[in-house]
Design a protein around this motif. Structure first.
Motif, PDB file in Angstrom:
ATOM      1  N   SER A   1     -21.836 -70.433   8.443  1.00 25.61           N
ATOM      2  CA  SER A   1     -21.184 -69.446   7.580  1.00 25.61           C
ATOM      3  C   SER A   1     -20.866 -68.165   8.351  1.00 25.61           C
ATOM      4  CB  SER A   1     -22.086 -69.118   6.379  1.00 25.61           C
ATOM      5  OG  SER A   1     -22.341 -70.262   5.608  1.00 25.61           O
ATOM      6  N   ILE A   2     -21.856 -67.644   9.083  1.00 23.17           N
ATOM      7  CA  ILE A   2     -21.656 -66.383   9.794  1.00 23.17           C
ATOM      8  C   ILE A   2     -20.673 -66.545  10.945  1.00 23.17           C
ATOM      9  CG2 ILE A   2     -22.817 -64.669  11.246  1.00 23.17           C
ATOM     10  CD1 ILE A   2     -25.240 -64.945   9.426  1.00 23.17           C
ATOM     11  N   ASN A   3     -20.774 -67.644  11.679  1.00 18.66           N
ATOM     12  CA  ASN A   3     -19.836 -67.866  12.771  1.00 18.66           C
ATOM     13  C   ASN A   3     -18.404 -67.975  12.266  1.00 18.66           C
ATOM     14  OD1 ASN A   3     -21.622 -67.817  14.943  1.00 18.66           O
ATOM     15  ND2 ASN A   3     -22.114 -69.975  14.770  1.00 18.66           N
ATOM     16  N   PHE A   4     -18.223 -68.600  11.107  1.00 16.36           N
ATOM     17  CA  PHE A   4     -16.873 -68.722  10.533  1.00 16.36           C
ATOM     18  C   PHE A   4     -16.342 -67.360  10.114  1.00 16.36           C
ATOM     19  CE2 PHE A   4     -14.281 -69.069   6.669  1.00 16.36           C
ATOM     20  CZ  PHE A   4     -13.203 -69.772   7.170  1.00 16.36           C
ATOM     21  N   LEU A   5     -17.176 -66.575   9.438  1.00 16.00           N
ATOM     22  CA  LEU A   5     -16.721 -65.291   8.905  1.00 16.00           C
ATOM     23  C   LEU A   5     -16.468 -64.261   9.992  1.00 16.00           C
ATOM     24  CD1 LEU A   5     -19.089 -65.187   5.823  1.00 16.00           C
ATOM     25  CD2 LEU A   5     -16.608 -65.316   5.729  1.00 16.00           C
ATOM     26  N   PHE A   6     -17.221 -64.331  11.099  1.00 15.70           N
ATOM     27  CA  PHE A   6     -17.077 -63.321  12.152  1.00 15.70           C
ATOM     28  C   PHE A   6     -16.375 -63.867  13.392  1.00 15.70           C
ATOM     29  CE2 PHE A   6     -20.322 -61.390   9.545  1.00 15.70           C
ATOM     30  CZ  PHE A   6     -20.063 -60.034   9.643  1.00 15.70           C
ATOM     31  N   GLY A   7     -15.926 -65.120  13.329  1.00 11.14           N
ATOM     32  CA  GLY A   7     -15.246 -65.695  14.482  1.00 11.14           C
ATOM     33  C   GLY A   7     -16.135 -65.742  15.712  1.00 11.14           C
ATOM     34  N   ALA A   8     -17.425 -66.047  15.512  1.00 14.80           N
ATOM     35  CA  ALA A   8     -18.403 -66.024  16.604  1.00 14.80           C
ATOM     36  C   ALA A   8     -18.867 -67.445  16.940  1.00 14.80           C
ATOM     37  CB  ALA A   8     -19.593 -65.151  16.221  1.00 14.80           C
TER      38      ALA A   8
END
Length: 308
Positions: A135-142
């Motif tokens: 979820s976080i990688n998708f939202l922050f492009g990380a």
């Protein structure tokens, strides 16, 4: 030589804390080892003191509260944070400290690329880690592998400028989102994770702490990414309202009459609400960018002060 501090937040870890302190003492002989006792009801504090740690008390319950106290109290060039449950290898600490000395803001002890899924016997924890990471990688492009690890190294500037808001175990997720939002220099280092030894009991509540982590992600996305957050709500609301409005317009085109006034009014209100969401997102996005500029300025001042 850089001054290194090892920070160990603890709550009822008498089974393992002595070994953890001794392991870090062996890996980092010149480091100061701090054990912050968070209202333990066992012998955690006395065992840590006997092993050579500097023991301090933190009465506010929760890991986030303990980390906040440690960051406020302890001054050092490099900080190594780990848990007192003997799940993280102390022998990885020197390499993590070296990365901070090289100029990284935070080093993440990556369990998930190593032995975590083999050692951890709690399937819901494994699934939760994957959900939060994706979820976080998708939202922050990380491309961060381990969002929730408790094994990390920090620079002085990070520790003194990071606002600890969470009170519990969701603090690690908050750290990662904060770092990604402010474009800090992160380095991931795979470390071998081992499950708790017999007699050591996890303090994590899979459901309760999982909900807190999800709530933290939701709150921080709203604060750090307001335009996508409110813009998505506005777009959905406007599209739903437009759909109802088109159906009313088709009826009007066929009959020359507006037979569904409540639908017409509701559709217009949905469109207006959607536009308000979008405008709100734009305004908050400008504020969020200003806050990031303020953070960078403050971090630069702390970094300059620490060097001089």
């Amino acid at each position: 030589m850089a001054e290194i501090a090892v920070l160990l937040p603890c709550y009822n870890e008498e089974v393992t804390i002595g070994k953890v302190v001794k392991d870090f003492r062996a890996s980092l002989p010149d480091a100061k080892i701090y054990v912050y006792d968070n209202n333990s009801t066992d012998q955690t504090a006395s065992i840590a003191a006997q092993a050579g740690a500097i023991v301090r008390k933190e009465p506010r319950q929760g890991k986030g509260n303990v980390i906040r106290a440690m960051f406020e109290d302890v001054d050092a060039d490099v900080y190594i944070m780990a848990d007192g449950d003997d799940t993280y290898p102390a022998e990885a600490a020197p390499a993590m400290a070296n990365k901070i000395i090289e100029g990284y803001d935070m080093v993440i002890g990556d369990r998930l690329s190593s032995t975590y899924f083999e050692e951890n016997k709690r399937p819901f924890h494994n699934a939760g880690n994957k959900l939060v990471r994706n979820s976080i990688n998708f939202l922050f492009g990380a491309h961060v592998n381990d969002i929730m690890t408790g094994y990390r190294a920090f620079s002085f500037t990070f520790v003194k400028t990071y606002p600890v808001l969470s009170r519990g175990f969701e603090v690690e997720t908050e750290m990662t989102i904060h770092s990604l939002n402010n474009n800090l220099k992160l380095y991931e280092m795979p470390v071998k994770y081992r499950d708790r030894p017999d007699g050591s009991v996890s303090k994590l509540d899979t459901v309760g702490d999982g909900m807190k982590v999800i709530s933290t992600i939701f709150t921080m996305i709203r604060e750090y990414k307001p335009l996508p957050f409110f813009g998505s709500l506005g777009l959905i609301s406007s599209l739903v309202g437009l759909g109802f409005l088109i159906s009313v317009m088709i009826d009007f085109w066929r009959t020359g009459m507006v037979a569904r006034f409540p639908t017409l009014i509701g559709s217009v209100m949905l469109i207006v609400a959607g536009l308000l969401f979008i405008v709100t997102g734009i305004i908050l996005d400008v504020i969020a960018k200003r806050d990031r500029k303020t953070y960078v300025t403050g971090a630069n001042i702390f970094s300059y002060w620490h060097r001089h």
